[in-house]
Design a protein around this motif. Sequence first.
Motif, PDB file in Angstrom:
ATOM      1  N   ALA A 110      52.834  27.729  -1.266  1.00 45.88           N
ATOM      2  CA  ALA A 110      52.193  28.701  -1.247  1.00 45.88           C
ATOM      3  C   ALA A 110      52.684  29.714  -2.454  1.00 45.88           C
ATOM      4  CB  ALA A 110      52.226  29.214   0.000  1.00 45.88           C
ATOM      5  N   ALA A 111      53.971  29.713  -2.188  1.00 49.64           N
ATOM      6  CA  ALA A 111      54.528  30.641  -3.527  1.00 49.64           C
ATOM      7  C   ALA A 111      54.161  30.176  -4.890  1.00 49.64           C
ATOM      8  CB  ALA A 111      55.961  30.612  -3.145  1.00 49.64           C
ATOM      9  N   VAL A 112      54.276  28.860  -5.008  1.00 55.99           N
ATOM     10  CA  VAL A 112      54.110  28.290  -6.393  1.00 55.99           C
ATOM     11  C   VAL A 112      52.480  28.739  -6.809  1.00 55.99           C
ATOM     12  CG1 VAL A 112      53.566  26.272  -8.014  1.00 55.99           C
ATOM     13  CG2 VAL A 112      55.673  26.474  -6.318  1.00 55.99           C
ATOM     14  N   SER A 113      51.806  28.631  -5.794  1.00 53.48           N
ATOM     15  CA  SER A 113      50.142  28.888  -5.903  1.00 53.48           C
ATOM     16  C   SER A 113      49.984  30.276  -6.254  1.00 53.48           C
ATOM     17  CB  SER A 113      49.423  28.569  -4.868  1.00 53.48           C
ATOM     18  OG  SER A 113      49.619  27.271  -4.461  1.00 53.48           O
ATOM     19  N   ILE A 114      50.497  31.495  -5.751  1.00 49.64           N
ATOM     20  CA  ILE A 114      50.613  32.763  -6.186  1.00 49.64           C
ATOM     21  C   ILE A 114      51.158  33.168  -7.507  1.00 49.64           C
ATOM     22  CG2 ILE A 114      51.500  34.954  -5.219  1.00 49.64           C
ATOM     23  CD1 ILE A 114      51.319  34.083  -2.376  1.00 49.64           C
ATOM     24  N   PHE A 115      52.446  32.303  -7.605  1.00 55.76           N
ATOM     25  CA  PHE A 115      52.888  32.506  -8.992  1.00 55.76           C
ATOM     26  C   PHE A 115      51.866  32.300 -10.189  1.00 55.76           C
ATOM     27  CE2 PHE A 115      55.650  31.010 -12.472  1.00 55.76           C
ATOM     28  CZ  PHE A 115      56.281  32.207 -12.785  1.00 55.76           C
ATOM     29  N   MET A 116      51.645  30.869  -9.752  1.00 51.53           N
ATOM     30  CA  MET A 116      50.488  30.473 -11.094  1.00 51.53           C
ATOM     31  C   MET A 116      49.202  31.164 -11.025  1.00 51.53           C
ATOM     32  SD  MET A 116      52.107  27.941 -12.642  1.00 51.53           S
ATOM     33  CE  MET A 116      53.468  26.658 -12.179  1.00 51.53           C
ATOM     34  N   GLY A 117      48.765  31.452 -10.076  1.00 47.76           N
ATOM     35  CA  GLY A 117      47.690  32.531  -9.981  1.00 47.76           C
ATOM     36  C   GLY A 117      47.901  33.720 -10.946  1.00 47.76           C
ATOM     37  N   TYR A 118      49.063  34.442 -10.956  1.00 47.89           N
ATOM     38  CA  TYR A 118      49.241  35.385 -11.794  1.00 47.89           C
ATOM     39  C   TYR A 118      49.480  34.845 -13.330  1.00 47.89           C
ATOM     40  CZ  TYR A 118      50.009  38.574  -8.116  1.00 47.89           C
ATOM     41  OH  TYR A 118      49.863  39.355  -6.919  1.00 47.89           O
ATOM     42  N   LEU A 119      50.152  33.868 -13.485  1.00 48.04           N
ATOM     43  CA  LEU A 119      50.330  33.141 -14.738  1.00 48.04           C
ATOM     44  C   LEU A 119      49.091  32.897 -15.446  1.00 48.04           C
ATOM     45  CD1 LEU A 119      53.332  30.589 -14.707  1.00 48.04           C
ATOM     46  CD2 LEU A 119      53.175  32.991 -15.582  1.00 48.04           C
ATOM     47  N   PHE A 120      48.001  32.409 -14.610  1.00 52.21           N
ATOM     48  CA  PHE A 120      46.643  32.003 -15.460  1.00 52.21           C
ATOM     49  C   PHE A 120      45.528  33.083 -15.107  1.00 52.21           C
ATOM     50  CE2 PHE A 120      49.142  27.980 -14.930  1.00 52.21           C
ATOM     51  CZ  PHE A 120      48.635  27.391 -16.205  1.00 52.21           C
ATOM     52  N   ASP A 121      46.187  34.275 -14.877  1.00 46.54           N
ATOM     53  CA  ASP A 121      44.750  35.254 -14.531  1.00 46.54           C
ATOM     54  C   ASP A 121      44.162  35.317 -15.848  1.00 46.54           C
ATOM     55  OD1 ASP A 121      44.357  38.570 -14.706  1.00 46.54           O
ATOM     56  OD2 ASP A 121      44.125  37.792 -12.836  1.00 46.54           O
ATOM     57  N   TYR A 122      42.853  35.674 -15.847  1.00 47.31           N
ATOM     58  CA  TYR A 122      42.093  36.026 -17.032  1.00 47.31           C
ATOM     59  C   TYR A 122      42.659  37.127 -17.917  1.00 47.31           C
ATOM     60  CZ  TYR A 122      37.803  36.255 -20.169  1.00 47.31           C
ATOM     61  OH  TYR A 122      37.087  36.316 -21.271  1.00 47.31           O
ATOM     62  N   LYS A 123      42.724  38.377 -17.078  1.00 46.40           N
ATOM     63  CA  LYS A 123      42.804  39.420 -18.174  1.00 46.40           C
ATOM     64  C   LYS A 123      44.532  39.809 -18.192  1.00 46.40           C
ATOM     65  CE  LYS A 123      38.799  41.819 -16.516  1.00 46.40           C
ATOM     66  NZ  LYS A 123      38.270  43.136 -15.972  1.00 46.40           N
ATOM     67  N   PHE A 124      45.257  39.357 -17.271  1.00 45.16           N
ATOM     68  CA  PHE A 124      46.619  40.021 -17.153  1.00 45.16           C
ATOM     69  C   PHE A 124      47.629  38.743 -17.285  1.00 45.16           C
ATOM     70  CE2 PHE A 124      43.925  42.932 -14.576  1.00 45.16           C
ATOM     71  CZ  PHE A 124      44.169  44.120 -15.666  1.00 45.16           C
ATOM     72  N   GLY A 125      47.221  37.399 -17.178  1.00 45.44           N
ATOM     73  CA  GLY A 125      48.056  36.418 -17.195  1.00 45.44           C
ATOM     74  C   GLY A 125      48.816  36.018 -18.506  1.00 45.44           C
ATOM     75  N   VAL A 126      50.281  35.594 -18.341  1.00 46.86           N
ATOM     76  CA  VAL A 126      50.925  35.623 -19.213  1.00 46.86           C
ATOM     77  C   VAL A 126      50.569  34.332 -20.116  1.00 46.86           C
ATOM     78  CG1 VAL A 126      53.473  34.962 -19.780  1.00 46.86           C
ATOM     79  CG2 VAL A 126      53.028  36.264 -17.833  1.00 46.86           C
ATOM     80  N   VAL A 127      49.858  33.515 -19.626  1.00 45.98           N
ATOM     81  CA  VAL A 127      49.213  32.130 -20.384  1.00 45.98           C
ATOM     82  C   VAL A 127      48.435  32.656 -21.469  1.00 45.98           C
ATOM     83  CG1 VAL A 127      48.126  30.054 -20.465  1.00 45.98           C
ATOM     84  CG2 VAL A 127      49.679  30.554 -18.554  1.00 45.98           C
ATOM     85  N   ASN A 128      47.474  33.568 -21.056  1.00 46.43           N
ATOM     86  CA  ASN A 128      46.245  34.128 -22.040  1.00 46.43           C
ATOM     87  C   ASN A 128      47.086  35.113 -23.138  1.00 46.43           C
ATOM     88  OD1 ASN A 128      44.066  32.753 -21.401  1.00 46.43           O
ATOM     89  ND2 ASN A 128      43.430  34.079 -19.899  1.00 46.43           N
ATOM     90  N   TYR A 129      47.926  35.852 -22.475  1.00 43.48           N
ATOM     91  CA  TYR A 129      48.774  36.705 -23.368  1.00 43.48           C
ATOM     92  C   TYR A 129      49.004  36.002 -24.732  1.00 43.48           C
ATOM     93  CZ  TYR A 129      52.357  39.962 -25.144  1.00 43.48           C
ATOM     94  OH  TYR A 129      53.064  40.725 -25.928  1.00 43.48           O
ATOM     95  N   TYR A 130      50.057  35.114 -24.517  1.00 42.51           N
ATOM     96  CA  TYR A 130      50.627  34.342 -25.446  1.00 42.51           C
ATOM     97  C   TYR A 130      49.813  33.551 -26.307  1.00 42.51           C
ATOM     98  CZ  TYR A 130      55.566  35.360 -24.044  1.00 42.51           C
ATOM     99  OH  TYR A 130      56.409  36.195 -23.550  1.00 42.51           O
ATOM    100  N   LEU A 131      48.514  33.039 -25.852  1.00 44.77           N
ATOM    101  CA  LEU A 131      47.561  32.318 -26.463  1.00 44.77           C
ATOM    102  C   LEU A 131      46.767  33.531 -27.399  1.00 44.77           C
ATOM    103  CD1 LEU A 131      45.588  30.205 -23.816  1.00 44.77           C
ATOM    104  CD2 LEU A 131      47.290  29.490 -25.833  1.00 44.77           C
ATOM    105  N   GLY A 132      46.639  34.858 -26.791  1.00 43.56           N
ATOM    106  CA  GLY A 132      46.131  35.849 -27.485  1.00 43.56           C
ATOM    107  C   GLY A 132      46.969  36.245 -28.880  1.00 43.56           C
ATOM    108  N   LEU A 133      48.111  35.954 -28.770  1.00 47.06           N
ATOM    109  CA  LEU A 133      49.192  36.131 -30.097  1.00 47.06           C
ATOM    110  C   LEU A 133      48.956  35.137 -30.930  1.00 47.06           C
ATOM    111  CD1 LEU A 133      52.664  37.042 -28.239  1.00 47.06           C
ATOM    112  CD2 LEU A 133      50.859  38.740 -29.080  1.00 47.06           C
ATOM    113  N   LEU A 134      48.287  33.978 -30.726  1.00 50.83           N
ATOM    114  CA  LEU A 134      48.074  33.192 -31.716  1.00 50.83           C
ATOM    115  C   LEU A 134      46.781  32.980 -32.062  1.00 50.83           C
ATOM    116  CD1 LEU A 134      49.769  29.947 -29.706  1.00 50.83           C
ATOM    117  CD2 LEU A 134      50.668  31.346 -31.745  1.00 50.83           C
TER     118      LEU A 134
END
Length: 280
Positions: free
Chosen positions: A105-129
């Motif tokens: 459950a904790a991993v799922s919540i954390f990953m939900g934030y990481l892969f969030d469409y607008k505020f996720g860290v993953v999309n943030y770094y993809l945007g830098l590229l």
Amino acid sequence: MIALSVLFVAVFTAIPIVASLGLSFFSWDVISTPEFVGLENYQRLLHDGPVLKSFGVTLGMAVAIVVLQLVLGLGLAVLVNQRRLIWVRTAFRTAFYLPLLASTAAVSIFMGYLFDYKFGVVNYYLGLLGIPNVPWLTSGFAAATTIVLIAVWQQVGFTFVLFVASLMSVPTDVLEAAQIDGAGPLRTLFRIKVPLISPTILFAAVVALINAMQLFDQPYIMTKGGPGSATTTVTISMYQKGFQNLQFGYGSAIAIVLLAAILVITGLQFLAARKLVFYR
């Protein structure tokens, strides 16, 4: 000596299964008195499109999870097994196994934030590229793929540890004979190591499939089974019918059918193992 284990299995596994089987023949909403309906819940399931679709979604995700888990687990185990220093092997084993110890459950919540469409860290770094935001959890195929990858990331440590231990038990004289005969690394892996550890591969495949067919936490927490019904697994359908709609008889019928499906698929795995698994 085994009384405590037998009691645990009886209370938390056997009795609930028997109770669910019995409840699947009733219509019960907790409030009113249970009403015997026979096979009506199972007949309803056969004509319930969303629930039948959830079986297809579950099977597709389970196959992807099992294949990726076995391939990645074996690949990582082979690479780590080539490291001669014991502390390096220990460090890698610990690193790959740690995600399995974390709460799903904790991993799922954390990953939900990481892969969030607008505020996720993953999309943030993809945007830098210069890459536009990816709808990781808001597109059907992307959401299913993301959940599969997260499930594999968290569970691959178990398969990895099994394969590391199994590869270490391969007789060195067999490997030396293959090397003398001119077998390269790939031929040694697929013609000698894989056949010799095939019982472990079978065990890992069976356990991985049973776990994958019961996938619930990741899709429920991250997508609530959406978008649409793209990530609605059988366990989510069972939860919705039983605990949200208070149709406990129908939810129990879905659970029993899922149990039967797991038993059938596991049986097919053992039948295939007669020709693919070698015991020395």
